[in-house]
Write a protein that holds these residues in place. Structure first.
Motif, PDB file in Angstrom:
ATOM      1  N   THR A 240       0.831  -1.215   0.000  1.00 21.17           N
ATOM      2  CA  THR A 240       0.000   0.000   0.000  1.00 21.17           C
ATOM      3  C   THR A 240       0.859   1.256   0.000  1.00 21.17           C
ATOM      4  O   THR A 240       0.378   2.337  -0.315  1.00 21.17           O
ATOM      5  CB  THR A 240      -0.949   0.066   1.207  1.00 21.17           C
ATOM      6  N   VAL A 251       2.847   8.345 -13.609  1.00 24.23           N
ATOM      7  CA  VAL A 251       2.303   9.656 -13.978  1.00 24.23           C
ATOM      8  C   VAL A 251       3.435  10.629 -14.295  1.00 24.23           C
ATOM      9  O   VAL A 251       3.385  11.371 -15.284  1.00 24.23           O
ATOM     10  CB  VAL A 251       1.396  10.196 -12.849  1.00 24.23           C
TER      11      VAL A 251
ATOM     12  N   PHE B 163     -10.889   8.246  -6.134  1.00 21.73           N
ATOM     13  CA  PHE B 163      -9.904   7.619  -7.015  1.00 21.73           C
ATOM     14  C   PHE B 163     -10.586   6.985  -8.225  1.00 21.73           C
ATOM     15  O   PHE B 163     -10.207   7.226  -9.370  1.00 21.73           O
ATOM     16  CB  PHE B 163      -9.112   6.575  -6.235  1.00 21.73           C
ATOM     17  N   HIS B 164     -11.610   6.190  -7.954  1.00 17.32           N
ATOM     18  CA  HIS B 164     -12.263   5.490  -9.060  1.00 17.32           C
ATOM     19  C   HIS B 164     -13.031   6.432  -9.984  1.00 17.32           C
ATOM     20  O   HIS B 164     -13.032   6.250 -11.199  1.00 17.32           O
ATOM     21  CB  HIS B 164     -13.177   4.386  -8.514  1.00 17.32           C
ATOM     22  N   LEU B 167     -10.716   8.069 -12.303  1.00 16.53           N
ATOM     23  CA  LEU B 167     -10.322   7.224 -13.439  1.00 16.53           C
ATOM     24  C   LEU B 167     -11.328   7.348 -14.580  1.00 16.53           C
ATOM     25  O   LEU B 167     -10.953   7.338 -15.754  1.00 16.53           O
ATOM     26  CB  LEU B 167     -10.198   5.764 -13.007  1.00 16.53           C
ATOM     27  N   LEU B 426      -4.364  15.377 -16.661  1.00 14.53           N
ATOM     28  CA  LEU B 426      -3.445  15.634 -15.549  1.00 14.53           C
ATOM     29  C   LEU B 426      -4.227  15.902 -14.269  1.00 14.53           C
ATOM     30  O   LEU B 426      -3.921  15.343 -13.206  1.00 14.53           O
ATOM     31  CB  LEU B 426      -2.528  16.823 -15.883  1.00 14.53           C
ATOM     32  N   VAL B 429      -5.579  12.614 -12.916  1.00 14.66           N
ATOM     33  CA  VAL B 429      -4.638  11.722 -12.221  1.00 14.66           C
ATOM     34  C   VAL B 429      -4.171  12.330 -10.905  1.00 14.66           C
ATOM     35  O   VAL B 429      -3.906  11.595  -9.952  1.00 14.66           O
ATOM     36  CB  VAL B 429      -3.411  11.303 -13.071  1.00 14.66           C
ATOM     37  N   MET B 433      -4.614  10.347  -7.528  1.00 10.00           N
ATOM     38  CA  MET B 433      -3.516  10.015  -6.612  1.00 10.00           C
ATOM     39  C   MET B 433      -3.828  10.464  -5.187  1.00 10.00           C
ATOM     40  O   MET B 433      -3.513   9.756  -4.232  1.00 10.00           O
ATOM     41  CB  MET B 433      -2.206  10.638  -7.106  1.00 10.00           C
ATOM     42  N   LEU B 436      -6.238   7.980  -3.885  1.00 10.66           N
ATOM     43  CA  LEU B 436      -5.563   6.715  -3.615  1.00 10.66           C
ATOM     44  C   LEU B 436      -4.803   6.791  -2.293  1.00 10.66           C
ATOM     45  O   LEU B 436      -4.854   5.869  -1.464  1.00 10.66           O
ATOM     46  CB  LEU B 436      -4.596   6.411  -4.765  1.00 10.66           C
ATOM     47  N   LEU B 440      -5.654   4.413   0.982  1.00  8.29           N
ATOM     48  CA  LEU B 440      -4.723   3.398   1.463  1.00  8.29           C
ATOM     49  C   LEU B 440      -4.088   3.759   2.803  1.00  8.29           C
ATOM     50  O   LEU B 440      -3.435   2.932   3.424  1.00  8.29           O
ATOM     51  CB  LEU B 440      -3.625   3.135   0.419  1.00  8.29           C
TER      52      LEU B 440
END
Lengths: 331, 505
Positions: A240, A251, B163-164, B167, B426, B429, B433, B436, B440
């Motif tokens: 993780t 990226v 995050f999803h 995407l 850009l 993402v 990030m 994400l 996490l």
């Protein structure tokens, strides 16, 4: 253009590090092979009975082994483990010094070709392991980390070796520092994550077999490992950390590609395998949250994803041609 | 009924996992076989080498994996599955955020993680102290008579959903870029100019929604191209610097500006970027017929074949009679190897030479079939001689024509591109990030506390907690709460106003 004295000092340091890692590897292996705690009084007779009595003996053999971690039990391999850890620290410092000398000799970041990238990755693997070992006893993991480090360095000084030199124009960008540094740290984290995953699979297999009363070649080794569940948790945690960083590395690479080639994504082989690696680790993270895929299956996915990472790192530069073929390899 | 089943199956995690595997697997051939998008020449070579096999591979889309219907099917299904999973979860989490932490279970001491302690404070004060501690640590807290429920870590799921969803935005940005953008390639020799119009590109791939009239009307001349190569050592011949000096006319009528284009330093004009992607040599060749009239005079772009820039050249002189064609090599540092023949051992023009074969006959330009300028169709031609020329040398053919190698210029290859989706990509993402990272790193936990009056004053307290994310535990939260309760002493005045059913802000 390059300071040759510093460059040869760097090579010397890398060789010294390899020698030190080699000794550390032997000591790690020896300390793992040393008899596991509590085995001696029970194991020998039990082994004999297990063959005749269909595994009952094994259950007896393994059941009384107390905490399976070498942490609490003073063991013959313990001192060896300490020595090996110290050697790993020393070797890591030597590789680090080798990188610094290389960087000073060429006046840029020391990761401008496959050789330098490999040395830096070896340092990252080793450093990731040592950083994790500051907070917990990881002597049992040493062998699984030092072996890939030595393999990486061995490949670096033989197949991939490149003289100290200037960069090709394509790499002459500050994105080299950001994008490649992130990839190097990922190499370290993914590799240690893989070592933990392998350890988990060994421990888990051993636990299953033992509970079923059958034998397993890795049981002796597994006895030196923490319980499978803890290994799984450790592997998960490092993944993780590594996965978002890998996302960042990809990226950053895309931003660089946009600036150098006019498109942020073009399915160049390196990009394709970076994508496959990313999808692989994404699958691993999803598998852990999916019924029927938790545990061993998820662990296998992590190993497959790491294989994709390795293909991306070595395979793409050596066997496939693409825009990333500036590893400095003689063609 | 079955539609419902299909939708449930498609949006299940198991299907998403399967689609992720398929996506990874489907990408592999794209790295093994040459791809039309990136290397059309290699695809043509493959087709020529083994036509039977190549035709089957081509039918399967192996030379355009990432544009093939089956690859699109996989990622579109994956994104539908993703949307079908994430959108309901967003609604669900929206409700969860607005609702209160669930009431405490009856038997807190039956939860695996619990603590029991005794406090000298009466129950209300103890609960108030617990609530204060948790609120300070940004937990959401509600208290009812005698119990407290608290929850934290909502941002884990927020991060996951963001995050999803990001995407999905990324996919839209990629689509926007490929529909509304364009990419063209052009080779320019030193001293020649390029104007941004579709006719001047050697190849152009515009998006479906892109019209070439949208191109900004700029033009530039390549004044000079410089290349430096490593001399000596193991890396000899490795490029060290490329630089194109150009005169840019940003729009018609403006005066030219001096600009440079380097590998990581594109030129940007009105949202269109010009990238330096290649270079090579263009020897200058003049052909005179038997009467001394010039039938051909130009600098001919030769395609580099290896690291030493051994370059293949083709010259077509349709104005000669009979028509004349030349094939051969330009060698910047010419060497003749007994087994390999002539080649260039270094990419810089240290010792340039032109090795030519001359052909007479019909160039085949009038058949109507399109011909590559880099290929000579010798089907209706006859070879009349071969010759090696140094700069300044002449070669007289049997029919009296004279070929002269006057010198050379360099050429540079540029990619000209516009991608209207790249800023959105850009942004997507970056948001992805951030999401994400949250999903996490944040752990979602629940805590409960029950305080009941103890015999002889003070209160008996039970704490319990659960973690709702993988491999997390609420143990440290319980320890901290217990420590906070321990350090809070009974106060002489009753604590704060009644707390019944009051949710945290």
């Amino acid at each position: 253009m390059t300071d040759t004295a510093l460059a040869s000092l760097s090579n010397g340091l890398v060789y010294a590090a390899m020698l030190t890692y080699a000794i550390a590897m032997v000591v790690f292996a020896a300390s793992l092979a040393a008899r596991a705690p509590g085995r001696r009084p029970l194991a020998e007779p039990a082994l004999g009975t297990s063959r005749r009595q269909g595994g009952v003996g094994v259950a007896v053999r393994d059941a009384p082994v107390p905490a399976r971690s070498p942490v609490v039990q003073p063991a013959p391999g313990r001192r060896g483990g300490n020595i090996a850890m110290s050697l790993t620290w020393l070797a890591t410092l030597l590789v680090g010094a080798g990188l610094v000398a290389r960087g000073l000799s060429v006046g840029r970041v020391p990761w401008g070709n496959m050789y330098e990238f490999s040395v830096a990755s070896a340092f990252a693997i080793s450093a990731a392991f040592l950083v994790l070992s500051l907070r917990r006893d990881l002597r049992w993991l040493g062998l699984l980390v030092v072996v890939p480090v030595l393999l990486t360095l061995g490949l670096a000084v033989t197949v991939l070796y490149t003289e100290a030199g200037q960069l090709v124009p394509a790499l002459n960008s500050y994105w080299l520092i950001i994008h490649v540094a992130a990839a190097i740290i990922c190499a370290g984290a993914f590799c240690v994550g893989t070592a933990l995953t392998v350890a988990y699979l060994v421990a888990d297999t051993s636990e299953r077999r033992v509970s079923r009363g059958s034998r397993f070649w890795g049981s002796g080794l597994a006895r030196r490992l923490p319980p499978a569940q803890r290994l799984d948790a450790m592997a998960y945690r490092i993944h993780t950390f590594a996965f978002p960083l890998w996302t960042f590395a990809v990226v950053a690479g895309a931003i660089w590609a946009e600036n150098a080639w006019g498109r942020y994504w073009g399915w160049d082989p390196k990009e394709t395998w970076a994508f496959i690696t990313w999808v692989g680790y994404a699958a691993y993270l999803h598998a852990r949250a999916t019924a029927g895929w938790k545990g061993r299956k998820a662990a296998v996915i992590a190993l497959v994803a790491f294989a994709a990472f390795i293909i991306n790192y070595f395979g793409v530069n050596i066997f496939l041609t693409g825009l990333h073929s500036y590893g400095g390899l003689p063609s | 009924m079955w539609a419902r089943w299909a939708w449930r199956t498609l949006t299940s995690m198991r299907t998403a996992l399967l689609l992720l595997f398929m996506l990874a697997l489907a990408s592999v051939p794209g790295s093994i076989f040459p791809q039309r998008q990136t290397n059309a020449a290699a695809v043509n070579m493959y087709l020529a080498d083994d036509p039977a096999k190549a035709r089957i591979l081509d039918r399967l889309g192996m030379f355009d994996v990432f544009g093939s219907p089956w690859f699109a099917a996989i990622y579109l299904l994956l994104f539908i599955s993703l949307a079908g999973c994430v959108l309901p979860r967003t609604r669900q989490h929206w409700r969860a955020i607005r609702s209160r932490p669930p009431a405490a279970p009856k038997h807190l001491d039956r939860l695996p993680d619990h603590r029991e302690l005794v406090s000298p404070s009466p129950p209300e004060q103890a609960l108030a102290a617990g609530a204060e501690h948790l609120r300070a640590a940004r937990w959401r807290v509600i208290t009812t008579s005698g119990t407290l429920s608290a929850e934290t870590g909502y941002s884990r799921e927020i991060g996951n959903l963001v995050f999803h969803l990001a995407l999905l935005v990324l996919l839209a940005a990629v689509a926007l870029g490929s529909l509304g953008g364009f990419r063209g390639n052009v080779v320019i020799r030193e001293g020649t100019a390029f104007a941004a119009s579709s006719a001047q590109f050697d190849s152009i791939s515009p998006g479906r929604l892109f019209s070439t009239t949208e191109l900004p009307p700029f033009s530039f001349t390549l004044d000079r191209f410089t290349a430096d190569f490593q001399r000596g050592g193991q890396q000899a011949g490795a490029p060290r610097a490329f630089r194109a000096d150009v005169s840019l006319i940003a729009s018609p009528g403006q005066s030219p500006q001096q600009r440079t284009i380097e590998v990581n330093e594109p030129l940007e004009v009105d949202g269109v970027k010009v990238f330096l992607v290649g270079h090579g040599y263009a020897p200058t060749v003049t052909i005179r017929d038997g009467a001394g009239d010039v039938v051909f005079h130009d600098s001919v772009v030769c395609l580099p074949q290896d690291a030493g820039f051994t370059s293949t050249c083709v010259v077509k002189a349709p104005d000669a009679f009979p028509q004349l064609g030349l094939t051969g090599f330009f060698l910047p540092t010419a060497t003749v190897d007994p087994s390999r023949g002539p080649y260039s051992r270094f990419p810089a023009p240290d010792d340039p030479a032109l090795f030519l074969a001359a052909w007479e006959g019909d160039l085949g330009l009038d058949t109507g079939r399109p011909q590559s300028v880099y290929k000579l169709d010798t089907a209706a031609m006859r070879r009349v001689g071969i010759k090696a020329l140094l700069p300044g040398q002449r070669w007289t053919l049997p029919d009296g024509s004279v070929i002269s190698f006057d010198g050379y210029v360099r050429f540079a290859a540029f990619a000209v591109a516009r991608d209207p989706g790249k800023e959105l990509a850009l942004a997507a993402v970056l948001v992805a990030m951030a999401g994400l990272g949250l999903s996490l790193s944040v752990r979602r936990r629940r805590l409960w506390m029950r305080a009941s009056p103890a015999t002889g004053g003070g209160s008996r307290i039970v704490l319990a907690g659960i973690a709702r994310s993988e491999h997390a535990s609420a143990a440290s939260d319980l320890d901290r709460l217990a420590a906070a309760l321990h350090s809070s002493r009974p106060s002489p005045t009753p604590a704060a106003p009644p707390l019944h059913g009051k949710a945290a802000p």
